[in-house]
Design a protein around this motif. Structure first.
Motif, PDB file in Angstrom:
ATOM      1  N   VAL A 175       1.171  -1.037  -0.386  1.00 38.83           N
ATOM      2  CA  VAL A 175      -0.206   0.289  -0.393  1.00 38.83           C
ATOM      3  C   VAL A 175       0.823   0.865   0.191  1.00 38.83           C
ATOM      4  O   VAL A 175       0.436   2.126  -0.755  1.00 38.83           O
ATOM      5  CB  VAL A 175      -1.054   0.361   1.155  1.00 38.83           C
ATOM      6  CG1 VAL A 175      -1.890   1.252   1.557  1.00 38.83           C
ATOM      7  CG2 VAL A 175      -1.983  -1.126   1.012  1.00 38.83           C
ATOM      8  N   GLU A 176       2.203   1.172   1.142  1.00 38.08           N
ATOM      9  CA  GLU A 176       2.101   2.082   1.226  1.00 38.08           C
ATOM     10  C   GLU A 176       3.981   1.894   1.402  1.00 38.08           C
ATOM     11  O   GLU A 176       4.065   1.294   2.151  1.00 38.08           O
ATOM     12  CB  GLU A 176       2.325   3.319   1.519  1.00 38.08           C
ATOM     13  CG  GLU A 176       3.041   4.846   1.895  1.00 38.08           C
ATOM     14  CD  GLU A 176       1.774   5.792   1.673  1.00 38.08           C
ATOM     15  OE1 GLU A 176       2.560   7.710   2.314  1.00 38.08           O
ATOM     16  OE2 GLU A 176       1.067   5.892   1.842  1.00 38.08           O
ATOM     17  N   GLU A 177       4.944   3.231   1.325  1.00 35.05           N
ATOM     18  CA  GLU A 177       6.548   2.468   1.876  1.00 35.05           C
ATOM     19  C   GLU A 177       6.992   3.839   2.140  1.00 35.05           C
ATOM     20  O   GLU A 177       6.803   4.996   1.152  1.00 35.05           O
ATOM     21  CB  GLU A 177       7.387   2.194   1.588  1.00 35.05           C
ATOM     22  CG  GLU A 177       7.333   0.205   1.348  1.00 35.05           C
ATOM     23  CD  GLU A 177       8.478   0.127   0.105  1.00 35.05           C
ATOM     24  OE1 GLU A 177       9.632   0.533  -0.227  1.00 35.05           O
ATOM     25  OE2 GLU A 177       8.316  -1.257  -0.655  1.00 35.05           O
ATOM     26  N   PHE A 178       7.438   4.181   4.246  1.00 38.73           N
ATOM     27  CA  PHE A 178       7.971   5.685   3.887  1.00 38.73           C
ATOM     28  C   PHE A 178       8.729   5.455   5.418  1.00 38.73           C
ATOM     29  O   PHE A 178       9.039   4.360   5.695  1.00 38.73           O
ATOM     30  CB  PHE A 178       6.855   6.378   5.046  1.00 38.73           C
ATOM     31  CG  PHE A 178       5.708   5.785   6.369  1.00 38.73           C
ATOM     32  CD1 PHE A 178       6.194   5.824   7.087  1.00 38.73           C
ATOM     33  CD2 PHE A 178       4.992   4.992   5.064  1.00 38.73           C
ATOM     34  CE1 PHE A 178       5.921   5.557   8.234  1.00 38.73           C
ATOM     35  CE2 PHE A 178       4.224   4.257   6.387  1.00 38.73           C
ATOM     36  CZ  PHE A 178       4.396   4.342   7.863  1.00 38.73           C
ATOM     37  N   GLY A 179       9.702   6.962   5.428  1.00 34.81           N
ATOM     38  CA  GLY A 179      10.414   6.528   6.543  1.00 34.81           C
ATOM     39  C   GLY A 179      10.165   6.741   7.990  1.00 34.81           C
ATOM     40  O   GLY A 179       8.690   7.111   8.285  1.00 34.81           O
ATOM     41  N   PHE A 180      11.403   6.372   8.883  1.00 31.38           N
ATOM     42  CA  PHE A 180      10.943   6.720  10.018  1.00 31.38           C
ATOM     43  C   PHE A 180      10.451   8.084  11.024  1.00 31.38           C
ATOM     44  O   PHE A 180       9.745   8.667  10.957  1.00 31.38           O
ATOM     45  CB  PHE A 180      12.295   6.148  11.025  1.00 31.38           C
ATOM     46  CG  PHE A 180      12.479   5.333  10.765  1.00 31.38           C
ATOM     47  CD1 PHE A 180      11.774   3.870  10.730  1.00 31.38           C
ATOM     48  CD2 PHE A 180      13.745   5.025  12.264  1.00 31.38           C
ATOM     49  CE1 PHE A 180      12.511   2.801  10.437  1.00 31.38           C
ATOM     50  CE2 PHE A 180      13.975   3.350  12.011  1.00 31.38           C
ATOM     51  CZ  PHE A 180      13.216   2.628  11.766  1.00 31.38           C
ATOM     52  N   SER A 181      10.924   9.174  10.103  1.00 35.20           N
ATOM     53  CA  SER A 181      10.906  10.730  10.218  1.00 35.20           C
ATOM     54  C   SER A 181       9.204  10.998   9.903  1.00 35.20           C
ATOM     55  O   SER A 181       8.503  12.450  10.115  1.00 35.20           O
ATOM     56  CB  SER A 181      11.668  11.458   9.490  1.00 35.20           C
ATOM     57  OG  SER A 181      11.014  11.665   7.668  1.00 35.20           O
ATOM     58  N   GLU A 182       8.566   9.848   8.930  1.00 32.88           N
ATOM     59  CA  GLU A 182       7.191  10.031   8.472  1.00 32.88           C
ATOM     60  C   GLU A 182       6.013   9.184   9.577  1.00 32.88           C
ATOM     61  O   GLU A 182       5.166   9.725   9.250  1.00 32.88           O
ATOM     62  CB  GLU A 182       6.861   9.981   7.112  1.00 32.88           C
ATOM     63  CG  GLU A 182       7.877   9.968   6.211  1.00 32.88           C
ATOM     64  CD  GLU A 182       7.352  10.008   4.823  1.00 32.88           C
ATOM     65  OE1 GLU A 182       6.461  10.611   3.616  1.00 32.88           O
ATOM     66  OE2 GLU A 182       8.290   8.555   4.159  1.00 32.88           O
ATOM     67  N   TRP A 183       6.306   8.872  10.672  1.00 29.51           N
ATOM     68  CA  TRP A 183       5.497   7.472  11.373  1.00 29.51           C
ATOM     69  C   TRP A 183       4.872   8.707  11.919  1.00 29.51           C
ATOM     70  O   TRP A 183       3.991   8.324  11.368  1.00 29.51           O
ATOM     71  CB  TRP A 183       6.596   7.216  12.464  1.00 29.51           C
ATOM     72  CG  TRP A 183       5.503   6.427  13.666  1.00 29.51           C
ATOM     73  CD1 TRP A 183       5.568   7.119  14.934  1.00 29.51           C
ATOM     74  CD2 TRP A 183       5.454   5.152  13.148  1.00 29.51           C
ATOM     75  NE1 TRP A 183       4.335   6.005  15.291  1.00 29.51           N
ATOM     76  CE2 TRP A 183       4.119   4.932  14.976  1.00 29.51           C
ATOM     77  CE3 TRP A 183       5.638   4.161  12.519  1.00 29.51           C
ATOM     78  CZ2 TRP A 183       3.601   3.380  14.617  1.00 29.51           C
ATOM     79  CZ3 TRP A 183       4.904   2.557  12.323  1.00 29.51           C
ATOM     80  CH2 TRP A 183       4.392   2.947  13.862  1.00 29.51           C
ATOM     81  N   ASN A 184       4.960  10.277  12.373  1.00 30.37           N
ATOM     82  CA  ASN A 184       3.647  10.506  12.834  1.00 30.37           C
ATOM     83  C   ASN A 184       2.794  11.836  12.349  1.00 30.37           C
ATOM     84  O   ASN A 184       2.138  11.554  12.703  1.00 30.37           O
ATOM     85  CB  ASN A 184       4.367  11.367  14.173  1.00 30.37           C
ATOM     86  CG  ASN A 184       4.705  11.224  14.804  1.00 30.37           C
ATOM     87  OD1 ASN A 184       4.218  10.051  16.206  1.00 30.37           O
ATOM     88  ND2 ASN A 184       6.440  10.505  15.450  1.00 30.37           N
ATOM     89  N   GLU A 185       2.897  10.999  10.801  1.00 30.01           N
ATOM     90  CA  GLU A 185       2.570  11.905   9.492  1.00 30.01           C
ATOM     91  C   GLU A 185       1.580  10.491   8.864  1.00 30.01           C
ATOM     92  O   GLU A 185       0.076  10.935   8.687  1.00 30.01           O
ATOM     93  CB  GLU A 185       2.743  12.406   8.879  1.00 30.01           C
ATOM     94  CG  GLU A 185       4.110  13.683   9.018  1.00 30.01           C
ATOM     95  CD  GLU A 185       4.616  13.990   7.774  1.00 30.01           C
ATOM     96  OE1 GLU A 185       4.260  13.753   6.428  1.00 30.01           O
ATOM     97  OE2 GLU A 185       5.977  14.645   8.361  1.00 30.01           O
ATOM     98  N   LYS A 186       2.312   9.128   9.072  1.00 28.54           N
ATOM     99  CA  LYS A 186       0.709   8.683   8.576  1.00 28.54           C
ATOM    100  C   LYS A 186       0.473   7.412   9.847  1.00 28.54           C
ATOM    101  O   LYS A 186      -0.559   6.591   9.408  1.00 28.54           O
ATOM    102  CB  LYS A 186       2.464   7.616   8.017  1.00 28.54           C
ATOM    103  CG  LYS A 186       3.145   8.142   6.635  1.00 28.54           C
ATOM    104  CD  LYS A 186       2.013   8.170   5.502  1.00 28.54           C
ATOM    105  CE  LYS A 186       2.941   9.028   4.719  1.00 28.54           C
ATOM    106  NZ  LYS A 186       2.335   9.449   2.843  1.00 28.54           N
ATOM    107  N   ILE A 187       1.441   6.913  10.718  1.00 25.26           N
ATOM    108  CA  ILE A 187       0.315   6.688  12.384  1.00 25.26           C
ATOM    109  C   ILE A 187       0.097   7.387  12.777  1.00 25.26           C
ATOM    110  O   ILE A 187       0.392   8.874  13.632  1.00 25.26           O
ATOM    111  CB  ILE A 187       1.055   5.625  12.935  1.00 25.26           C
ATOM    112  CG1 ILE A 187       1.718   4.554  11.102  1.00 25.26           C
ATOM    113  CG2 ILE A 187       0.386   4.811  13.923  1.00 25.26           C
ATOM    114  CD1 ILE A 187       1.166   4.212  10.985  1.00 25.26           C
ATOM    115  N   ALA A 188      -1.795   7.653  13.164  1.00 25.22           N
ATOM    116  CA  ALA A 188      -1.826   8.856  14.128  1.00 25.22           C
ATOM    117  C   ALA A 188      -3.492   7.876  15.012  1.00 25.22           C
ATOM    118  O   ALA A 188      -3.172   6.976  15.124  1.00 25.22           O
ATOM    119  CB  ALA A 188      -2.710   9.490  13.569  1.00 25.22           C
ATOM    120  N   GLU A 189      -3.034   7.968  16.080  1.00 28.11           N
ATOM    121  CA  GLU A 189      -3.964   7.527  17.238  1.00 28.11           C
ATOM    122  C   GLU A 189      -5.745   8.201  17.225  1.00 28.11           C
ATOM    123  O   GLU A 189      -5.592   9.345  17.641  1.00 28.11           O
ATOM    124  CB  GLU A 189      -4.004   7.756  18.975  1.00 28.11           C
ATOM    125  CG  GLU A 189      -2.327   6.981  18.992  1.00 28.11           C
ATOM    126  CD  GLU A 189      -1.564   7.800  20.687  1.00 28.11           C
ATOM    127  OE1 GLU A 189      -2.371   7.823  21.300  1.00 28.11           O
ATOM    128  OE2 GLU A 189      -0.306   6.854  20.303  1.00 28.11           O
TER     129      GLU A 189
END
Length: 420
Positions: free
Chosen positions: A215-229
């Protein structure tokens, strides 16, 4: 401030809540309200002090916290770089913790193998410079010392037998009759990958997939943009993959996901993975295959590490730790139970002003709720329902000792709310 986890939760007991709606449909969930979020304790602490706190708060996965937190601090050092050699030492530590954690689950199918792998994992941890229960290997920007040559040789001497033992465990799980876990076909798998796109528990990028399709790949720096609570700060925060929204973006992490996002890079584990993908795809066998994989990787790793250490000046690795500068960074590892994410915001004095720690247990809670709901719906007898609920908990593997309990001994408390 000191927390005694035993005063907050009963580690030998779990609570499942089943809510029955007006139509009679059951909705089950695992109660995580007794598991505290520790981020608040870290605010106002120096970054190094805070990391030690998180390592000691989780006695089950201290290495994963050590390495995830250190990866966040690495990004806040002067150049954010860690040498290849230091990364190899850290990787050996991580592999050792995975073998150690999973080996305890193998006793049920092969007691001798489980014990042998547990003993070998200790050699791996010692070889990586952490002989005690709590790790001391990494420091911001590197490692505290090189491994001792004799300790590395002990790993070299035993790794071939450990690989054979792990393969025997994989075969034992493969011969066990089981039913495929019934989960929502919409659930996403999230795991780390390496630069070549292969699953890698110590990788540097994320992959999100569904039913084997990326579906998608991304780096550590994007974690909080891609994953939310969905419920920020809650013990059960209901995280989701932001681009797909709260419902379509639900995901899981852990060995099942690690085997579902791409092909492993080692020969024996890749062969076992191919069989697993055609079978029940259960977590028990997945743990064994991941263990086989990291042991195969260990064989390659320690040989290279030995050679590199012969060529390296030991003084270069034990320099003073890199100073931490102001900023925000996220560090991740794919631990025994899946992705662990540490995000730190640090001010000019090196003090943490904001912290978010998202554990595999919190990320897998929606998946576990789905498994528990299906178990509660399909099993109507008390004994059958208890067994199915236990199986669901072992599958998703929350970070509690009850996950390793023998059948019938999990000590579940079942609360049914609403009309039956």
């Amino acid at each position: 401030m000191k927390i005694n986890i035993g005063e907050i939760i009963d580690p030998t007991e779990g609570r499942v809540v089943v809510e029955v709606d007006e139509s009679g449909k059951r909705h089950a969930r695992f109660d995580l309200t007794g598991l505290p979020r520790v981020e608040g304790l870290l605010v106002g602490k120096g970054a190094g002090e805070a990391l030690k706190m998180t390592e000691h708060l989780c006695g089950i996965c201290p290495v994963a916290h050590h390495l995830a937190g250190m990866r966040a601090l690495d990004a806040l050092t002067s150049d954010g770089a860690v040498s290849d050699l230091a990364e190899m030492v850290r990787r050996l530590l991580h592999y050792g913790s995975i073998v150690e954690t999973h080996s305890l689950r193998f006793v049920s199918v092969d007691r001798e193998a489980g014990i042998a792998l547990k003993k070998f994992s200790k050699l791996m941890l010692v070889g990586a410079g952490s002989p005690g229960h709590f790790p001391v290997t990494a420091r911001p920007g590197g490692v505290t010392s090189w491994p001792a040559a004799t300790d590395l040789q002990a790993v070299v001497d035993g790794v071939s037998a450990a690989i054979d033992t792990a393969e025997r465990v994989v075969a034992a799980f493969g011969e066990t009759k089981k039913h495929a876990p019934i989960v929502s076909p919409q659930i996403l798998d999230v795991a780390l990958i390496d630069a070549k796109g292969n699953p890698d528990v110590f990788g540097t990028r994320m992959r999100v997939s569904r039913n084997g399709e990326v579906v998608e790949e991304f780096g550590f720096s994007e974690w909080n943009e891609k994953i939310a609570e969905e419920i920020p700060g809650s013990p059960a925060p209901r995280p989701y993959f932001v681009p797909l929204g709260q419902e379509a973006g639900r995901y899981r992490v852990g060995p099942v996901s690690q085997l579902s996002i791409g092909s492993l890079s080692t020969v024996r584990a890749k062969t076992a993975q191919a069989r697993w993908l055609k079978g029940a795809r259960d977590a028990a066998e997945a743990r064994a295959i991941v263990t086989l994989h990291v042991l195969e990787r260990t064989s390659q790793l320690v040989s290279e590490l030995q050679q590199r250490l012969v060529e390296t000046d030991a003084e270069t690795v034990v320099a003073s730790p890199e100073p931490i500068h102001a900023g925000t960074a996220t560090g991740l590892v794919d631990g025994p139970r899946g992705i662990l994410a540490h995000t730190y915001e640090v001010d000019d004095s090196g003090t943490i002003t904001r912290s978010i720690i998202l554990t595999p247990t919190a990320q897998n809670e929606p998946w576990l709720a789905d498994l528990l709901t299906r178990a509660a719906e399909t099993e109507t007898t008390p004994d059958g329902r208890e067994a199915a609920l236990e199986d669901s908990i072992r599958e998703a593997d929350p970070c509690l000792p009850i996950s390793s309990a023998p059948p019938g001994q999990m000590g579940l408390k079942l609360d049914i709310i609403g009309a039956e």
